[in-house]
Design an enzyme around this catalytic site. Structure first.
Site, mmCIF file in Angstrom:
data_model
loop_
_atom_site.group_PDB
_atom_site.id
_atom_site.type_symbol
_atom_site.label_atom_id
_atom_site.label_comp_id
_atom_site.label_asym_id
_atom_site.label_seq_id
_atom_site.Cartn_x
_atom_site.Cartn_y
_atom_site.Cartn_z
ATOM 1 N N ASN A 1 0.863 -1.179 0.000
ATOM 2 C CA ASN A 1 0.000 0.000 0.000
ATOM 3 C C ASN A 1 0.899 1.229 0.000
ATOM 4 O O ASN A 1 1.479 1.564 1.024
ATOM 5 C CB ASN A 1 -0.895 -0.035 1.250
ATOM 6 N N TRP A 2 0.995 1.867 -1.158
ATOM 7 C CA TRP A 2 1.928 3.006 -1.278
ATOM 8 C C TRP A 2 1.338 4.305 -0.729
ATOM 9 O O TRP A 2 2.013 5.314 -0.663
ATOM 10 C CB TRP A 2 2.354 3.174 -2.736
ATOM 11 N N LYS A 3 0.053 4.288 -0.407
ATOM 12 C CA LYS A 3 -0.608 5.498 0.130
ATOM 13 C C LYS A 3 -0.344 6.685 -0.808
ATOM 14 O O LYS A 3 -0.284 6.483 -2.009
ATOM 15 C CB LYS A 3 -0.144 5.753 1.567
ATOM 16 N N HIS B 1 -9.588 1.542 4.629
ATOM 17 C CA HIS B 1 -8.335 1.691 5.384
ATOM 18 C C HIS B 1 -8.565 2.687 6.520
ATOM 19 O O HIS B 1 -9.333 3.647 6.363
ATOM 20 C CB HIS B 1 -7.230 2.189 4.446
ATOM 21 N N GLU C 1 -6.911 5.039 7.565
ATOM 22 C CA GLU C 1 -6.623 6.438 7.225
ATOM 23 C C GLU C 1 -7.797 7.063 6.483
ATOM 24 O O GLU C 1 -8.085 8.254 6.658
ATOM 25 C CB GLU C 1 -5.318 6.515 6.410
ATOM 26 N N GLU D 1 -5.732 -4.734 10.491
ATOM 27 C CA GLU D 1 -4.708 -3.721 10.701
ATOM 28 C C GLU D 1 -5.013 -2.945 11.981
ATOM 29 O O GLU D 1 -5.840 -2.006 11.954
ATOM 30 C CB GLU D 1 -4.681 -2.742 9.527
ATOM 31 N N GLY E 1 2.269 2.338 10.705
ATOM 32 C CA GLY E 1 3.270 3.405 10.583
ATOM 33 C C GLY E 1 3.949 3.784 11.884
ATOM 34 O O GLY E 1 4.612 4.815 11.961
ATOM 35 N N SER F 1 3.145 -2.096 10.380
ATOM 36 C CA SER F 1 4.578 -2.182 10.699
ATOM 37 C C SER F 1 5.208 -3.538 10.361
ATOM 38 O O SER F 1 6.098 -4.000 11.082
ATOM 39 C CB SER F 1 4.821 -1.798 12.164
ATOM 40 N N GLY G 1 2.719 -1.136 4.285
ATOM 41 C CA GLY G 1 2.786 0.272 3.909
ATOM 42 C C GLY G 1 4.223 0.683 3.634
ATOM 43 O O GLY G 1 4.788 0.392 2.578
ATOM 44 N N GLY G 2 4.840 1.314 4.622
ATOM 45 C CA GLY G 2 6.181 1.893 4.459
ATOM 46 C C GLY G 2 7.200 0.940 3.845
ATOM 47 O O GLY G 2 7.978 1.339 2.963
HETATM 48 P P1 PGA Z 1 2.691 0.311 7.607
HETATM 49 O O1 PGA Z 1 1.237 0.552 6.962
HETATM 50 O O2 PGA Z 1 3.214 -0.997 7.039
HETATM 51 O O3 PGA Z 1 3.508 1.504 7.126
HETATM 52 O O4 PGA Z 1 2.532 0.264 9.072
HETATM 53 C C1 PGA Z 1 0.357 -0.521 6.755
HETATM 54 C C2 PGA Z 1 -0.931 -0.022 6.141
HETATM 55 O O5 PGA Z 1 -1.377 1.084 6.486
HETATM 56 O O6 PGA Z 1 -1.538 -0.715 5.297
#
Ligand code: PGA
Length: 243
Positions: A9-11, A87, A89, A154, A160, A199, A220-221
């Site tokens: 997930n590159w956001k 998600h 976010e 999640e 994050g 994470s 994500g990251g």
């Molecule tokens: P993260 O994000 O791996 O950076 O914690 C995961 C996500 O939001 O899907």
């Protein structure tokens, strides 16, 4: 037979310069699992690499007067086969509630996309001992009627932050979710991939993938760079006992 899934997930990260990174990630992918990148929608039609692609949200309508939105059909047209929905976010930034997530998931399925439905508790909810109740409610309200979905657990406090639940905590939630999916969909509930997200890194991927009912990850990251995402992909591929 369900295939395991490593999803990135590159956001809101990445432009044309990142296409080379996607090429690198797509090189020599293992054949026994699925690997997916969900870049910003602006990049979808530009990706030439052989890798599955997904969007990060979609509207419930096919088209129309919805400035700034993007439909599931448009994502499909741009090369996507999946879409992340609900998600945390988006739930936080855009006030998305479970019924909207469900409607989006049904729109995605109509367009031929596989929705990845995200659920998870906040830190306050975990500390109040409400985790299973929260995910049960989110699952019940945000899943579409058809089981052609992926579910991502999640925990909001793990996204994050570098904080990860214990393996026991992940196991508890995933086995609970598996039981709910089977209760709801019958046997096909066993074939819904259950991803863990929050994470995930090369250093913790293998131990998380060894947890029962963890069928992959939403990353994500650590999905932004091939040097981080490739070892996570390899760790998931190594869990497949059929090879
Ligand atoms: P993260 O994000 O791996 O950076 O914690 C995961 C996500 O939001 O899907």
């Amino acid at each position: 037979m369900m295939r395991k899934l490593a999803a990135g997930n590159w956001k809101m990260n990445g432009g044309r310069a990142s296409l080379a990174e996607i090429e690198t990630i797509a090189t020599d992918l293992p054949r026994n699992i699925d690997v997916l990148i969900c870049p910003p929608a602006t990049l979808l039609p530009l990706v030439k690499a052989k890798i599955a692609l997904g969007g990060q949200d979609c509207h419930i309508a096919e088209n129309g007067a919805h400035t700034g939105d993007i439909s599931a059909e448009m994502l499909k047209d741009a090369g996507a086969s999946y879409v992340i929905l609900g998600h945390s976010e988006r739930r936080a930034d855009h006030g998305e509630m479970n019924p909207a997530v469900k409607a989006k998931a049904e729109a995605a399925q109509r367009a031929g996309l596989i929705p990845i439905i995200c659920i998870g508790e906040t830190l306050a909810e975990r500390e109040a001992g409400r985790t299973l109740n929260v995910v049960k409610f989110q699952l019940a309200r945000s899943l579409p009627e058809s089981p052609a979905v992926v579910v991502a657990y999640e925990p909001v406090w793990a996204i994050g932050t570098g904080k990860v639940p214990t393996l026991e905590q992940i196991a508890e939630v995933h086995s609970f979710l598996r039981a709910r999916l089977v209760q709801r969909f019958g046997i096909p509930g066993n074939d819904i991939p259950l991803l863990y997200g929050g994470s995930v890194k090369p250093a913790n991927a293998a131990e998380i993938f060894a947890v029962p009912n963890v069928d992959g990850a939403l990353v994500g990251g650590a999905s932004l760079k091939a040097c981080d995402f490739k070892p996570i992909i390899a760790a998931l591929a190594a869990t497949d006992r059929s090879i």
